[in-house]
Design a protein around this motif. Structure first.
Motif, PDB file in Angstrom:
ATOM      1  N   LYS A 164      49.161  30.041  64.858  1.00 27.83           N
ATOM      2  CA  LYS A 164      48.256  28.933  65.128  1.00 27.83           C
ATOM      3  C   LYS A 164      47.962  28.174  63.839  1.00 27.83           C
ATOM      4  CE  LYS A 164      44.205  31.966  64.748  1.00 27.83           C
ATOM      5  NZ  LYS A 164      43.048  32.537  65.467  1.00 27.83           N
ATOM      6  N   VAL A 165      47.351  27.010  63.992  1.00 25.94           N
ATOM      7  CA  VAL A 165      46.997  26.183  62.844  1.00 25.94           C
ATOM      8  C   VAL A 165      45.986  26.922  61.977  1.00 25.94           C
ATOM      9  CG1 VAL A 165      45.854  24.042  62.146  1.00 25.94           C
ATOM     10  CG2 VAL A 165      47.497  24.033  64.039  1.00 25.94           C
ATOM     11  N   LEU A 166      46.197  26.855  60.686  1.00 29.54           N
ATOM     12  CA  LEU A 166      45.395  27.628  59.741  1.00 29.54           C
ATOM     13  C   LEU A 166      43.957  27.133  59.635  1.00 29.54           C
ATOM     14  CD1 LEU A 166      45.189  29.747  57.439  1.00 29.54           C
ATOM     15  CD2 LEU A 166      46.062  27.984  55.881  1.00 29.54           C
ATOM     16  N   GLU A 167      43.772  25.806  59.544  1.00 30.60           N
ATOM     17  CA  GLU A 167      42.460  25.263  59.198  1.00 30.60           C
ATOM     18  C   GLU A 167      41.416  25.430  60.296  1.00 30.60           C
ATOM     19  OE1 GLU A 167      45.246  23.002  56.502  1.00 30.60           O
ATOM     20  OE2 GLU A 167      45.268  23.765  58.547  1.00 30.60           O
ATOM     21  N   ASP A 168      40.197  25.666  59.870  1.00 34.37           N
ATOM     22  CA  ASP A 168      39.039  25.618  60.750  1.00 34.37           C
ATOM     23  C   ASP A 168      38.642  24.147  60.897  1.00 34.37           C
ATOM     24  OD1 ASP A 168      36.244  25.493  61.585  1.00 34.37           O
ATOM     25  OD2 ASP A 168      36.178  27.647  61.204  1.00 34.37           O
ATOM     26  N   PRO A 169      38.411  23.662  62.138  1.00 33.04           N
ATOM     27  CA  PRO A 169      38.056  22.246  62.316  1.00 33.04           C
ATOM     28  C   PRO A 169      36.847  21.811  61.500  1.00 33.04           C
ATOM     29  CG  PRO A 169      38.543  23.251  64.428  1.00 33.04           C
ATOM     30  CD  PRO A 169      38.530  24.362  63.425  1.00 33.04           C
ATOM     31  N   TYR A 170      35.933  22.719  61.237  1.00 30.19           N
ATOM     32  CA  TYR A 170      34.751  22.353  60.458  1.00 30.19           C
ATOM     33  C   TYR A 170      35.102  22.064  59.000  1.00 30.19           C
ATOM     34  CZ  TYR A 170      31.731  23.564  64.372  1.00 30.19           C
ATOM     35  OH  TYR A 170      31.106  23.589  65.596  1.00 30.19           O
ATOM     36  N   GLU A 180      33.138  20.535  66.781  1.00 34.21           N
ATOM     37  CA  GLU A 180      32.672  21.500  67.778  1.00 34.21           C
ATOM     38  C   GLU A 180      33.675  21.669  68.909  1.00 34.21           C
ATOM     39  OE1 GLU A 180      28.743  22.374  70.590  1.00 34.21           O
ATOM     40  OE2 GLU A 180      28.801  20.613  69.289  1.00 34.21           O
ATOM     41  N   TRP A 181      34.164  20.544  69.472  1.00 32.74           N
ATOM     42  CA  TRP A 181      35.105  20.712  70.585  1.00 32.74           C
ATOM     43  C   TRP A 181      36.445  21.259  70.099  1.00 32.74           C
ATOM     44  CZ3 TRP A 181      39.888  18.611  71.076  1.00 32.74           C
ATOM     45  CH2 TRP A 181      40.183  17.413  70.410  1.00 32.74           C
ATOM     46  N   ARG A 182      36.855  20.853  68.903  1.00 33.01           N
ATOM     47  CA  ARG A 182      38.102  21.398  68.364  1.00 33.01           C
ATOM     48  C   ARG A 182      37.972  22.899  68.100  1.00 33.01           C
ATOM     49  NH1 ARG A 182      42.058  17.845  66.532  1.00 33.01           N
ATOM     50  NH2 ARG A 182      41.487  15.634  66.548  1.00 33.01           N
ATOM     51  N   GLY A 183      36.771  23.312  67.741  1.00 31.98           N
ATOM     52  CA  GLY A 183      36.544  24.729  67.503  1.00 31.98           C
ATOM     53  C   GLY A 183      36.663  25.577  68.751  1.00 31.98           C
ATOM     54  N   GLU A 184      36.597  24.927  69.911  1.00 31.66           N
ATOM     55  CA  GLU A 184      36.757  25.627  71.188  1.00 31.66           C
ATOM     56  C   GLU A 184      38.218  25.686  71.628  1.00 31.66           C
ATOM     57  OE1 GLU A 184      34.336  27.144  72.986  1.00 31.66           O
ATOM     58  OE2 GLU A 184      33.006  26.711  71.299  1.00 31.66           O
ATOM     59  N   CYS A 185      39.110  25.191  70.785  1.00 27.84           N
ATOM     60  CA  CYS A 185      40.525  25.088  71.168  1.00 27.84           C
ATOM     61  C   CYS A 185      41.392  26.088  70.414  1.00 27.84           C
ATOM     62  CB  CYS A 185      41.060  23.686  70.848  1.00 27.84           C
ATOM     63  SG  CYS A 185      40.323  22.339  71.790  1.00 27.84           S
ATOM     64  N   GLY A 186      42.459  26.511  71.072  1.00 26.37           N
ATOM     65  CA  GLY A 186      43.587  27.071  70.358  1.00 26.37           C
ATOM     66  C   GLY A 186      44.438  25.899  69.910  1.00 26.37           C
ATOM     67  N   ALA A 187      44.984  25.949  68.696  1.00 29.43           N
ATOM     68  CA  ALA A 187      45.739  24.809  68.159  1.00 29.43           C
ATOM     69  C   ALA A 187      47.022  25.292  67.500  1.00 29.43           C
ATOM     70  CB  ALA A 187      44.886  24.035  67.156  1.00 29.43           C
ATOM     71  N   TRP A 188      48.118  24.616  67.842  1.00 28.83           N
ATOM     72  CA  TRP A 188      49.434  24.946  67.299  1.00 28.83           C
ATOM     73  C   TRP A 188      50.196  23.652  67.028  1.00 28.83           C
ATOM     74  CZ3 TRP A 188      47.144  27.144  71.548  1.00 28.83           C
ATOM     75  CH2 TRP A 188      46.894  28.523  71.514  1.00 28.83           C
ATOM     76  N   SER A 189      51.242  23.731  66.227  1.00 29.42           N
ATOM     77  CA  SER A 189      52.155  22.595  66.142  1.00 29.42           C
ATOM     78  C   SER A 189      52.663  22.317  67.551  1.00 29.42           C
ATOM     79  CB  SER A 189      53.329  22.912  65.209  1.00 29.42           C
ATOM     80  OG  SER A 189      54.173  23.898  65.793  1.00 29.42           O
ATOM     81  N   ILE A 190      53.072  21.087  67.825  1.00 34.49           N
ATOM     82  CA  ILE A 190      53.464  20.734  69.194  1.00 34.49           C
ATOM     83  C   ILE A 190      54.612  21.603  69.718  1.00 34.49           C
ATOM     84  CG2 ILE A 190      54.488  18.895  70.602  1.00 34.49           C
ATOM     85  CD1 ILE A 190      52.647  16.931  69.080  1.00 34.49           C
TER      86      ILE A 190
END
Length: 276
Positions: A164-170, A180-190
């Motif tokens: 998953k993407v390394l950075e914390d949205p905050y 806040e909403w990004r923090g509720e997501c799992g995030a990966w490269s497309i």
């Protein structure tokens, strides 16, 4: 884990990832005829003018104009689920709806972006799903080049097979509401984002119970009917899944319906007809 500095957005790569995802689903349960490709030059109904009420960027519009889609029926009951409990948005159909009636813009945004997000998503982020009860919302960020799964189950967010993407949205979002909403997501490269979705099927965390309906181990039937999920998982494995060279799609889907009608008739697809 990749950092955002190592990830970039590429429209053609995103379109290819969506197309490959549909091809994967066709190999498992989806009827190939359900996938519709854009004409040369893209979908005529999707333009910056017709999509203007949605407030999205030109890049988002260009992406949606060239994506393949799943045929949309007049009744959601007959639409095809492309992940557990959700449909991939057919933006060509929604654009045509907006052309006929621009007052539908709010309902389109709510049905695609969810009641929780439709007022706060930035213009460069677009949903690729529709879901009853906001169960599954999948998003593409065309600036950061990432796919996001809103309110992603913890088991998936920490999925060991994809980084998953390394950075914390905050750490990169100055706006707390956006973080806040990004923090509720799992995030990966497309590309990895779509591989994570495929992995859910490969590992039978997402389980098709017909050529148009998908349940999962995380919510609803997965909790209320764990024996049913185990039964379906067993049927898929008996028919060779996930080895695509051994998997017998037609026989498997037939066996799934037979077992459901015998043991869980309320959950069987009463309208399913075996292909000749």
């Amino acid at each position: 884990m990749p950092s955002l500095s190592e990830i970039s957005y590429n429209r053609d790569e995103c379109i290819s990832a969506v197309r490959e995802y549909y091809n994967f689903l066709v190999g498992m349960y989806l009827d190939e005829a359900e996938v519709v490709e854009p004409p040369p030059g893209g979908w005529p109904s999707i333009t910056t003018a017709t999509m203007a009420p949605l407030g999205k960027t030109d890049e988002v519009v260009s992406l949606l104009r060239h994506l393949p889609y799943i045929r949309e029926k007049n009744d959601d009951m007959y639409n095809v689920q492309t992940a557990a409990w959700c449909y991939f948005t057919n933006w060509e159909a929604d654009a045509s709806l907006l052309i006929r009636d621009s007052s539908c813009v709010e309902s389109v945004k709510i049905s695609t972006e969810s009641a929780s997000l439709y007022e706060i998503l930035p213009p460069h982020v677009v949903s690729i799903t529709k879901s009853p009860r906001d169960w599954t919302t999948l998003l593409i960020d065309t600036e950061l080049g990432i796919g996001l799964w809103y309110e992603c189950p913890g088991e998936v967010r920490d999925w060991p097979l994809r980084e998953k993407v390394l950075e914390d949205p905050y750490d990169y979002e100055e706006d707390e509401e956006q973080a806040e909403w990004r923090g509720e997501c799992g995030a990966w490269s497309i590309p990895d984002f779509f591989e994570v979705l495929k992995d859910q099927f490969r590992e039978l965390k997402f389980v098709p119970k017909s050529p148009r309906a998908v349940v999962d181990v995380y919510i609803s039937e997965g909790v209320a009917f764990p024996d049913m999920i185990e039964m379906l998982q067993g049927i898929y494995r008996e028919h060779g899944w996930p080895d695509m060279e051994k998997y017998r799609k037609k026989d498997c889907l037939k066996a799934v319906q037979k077992a459901l009608k015998e043991r869980y008739p309320r959950l069987a697809d009463s309208d399913w007809v075996e292909e000749e």
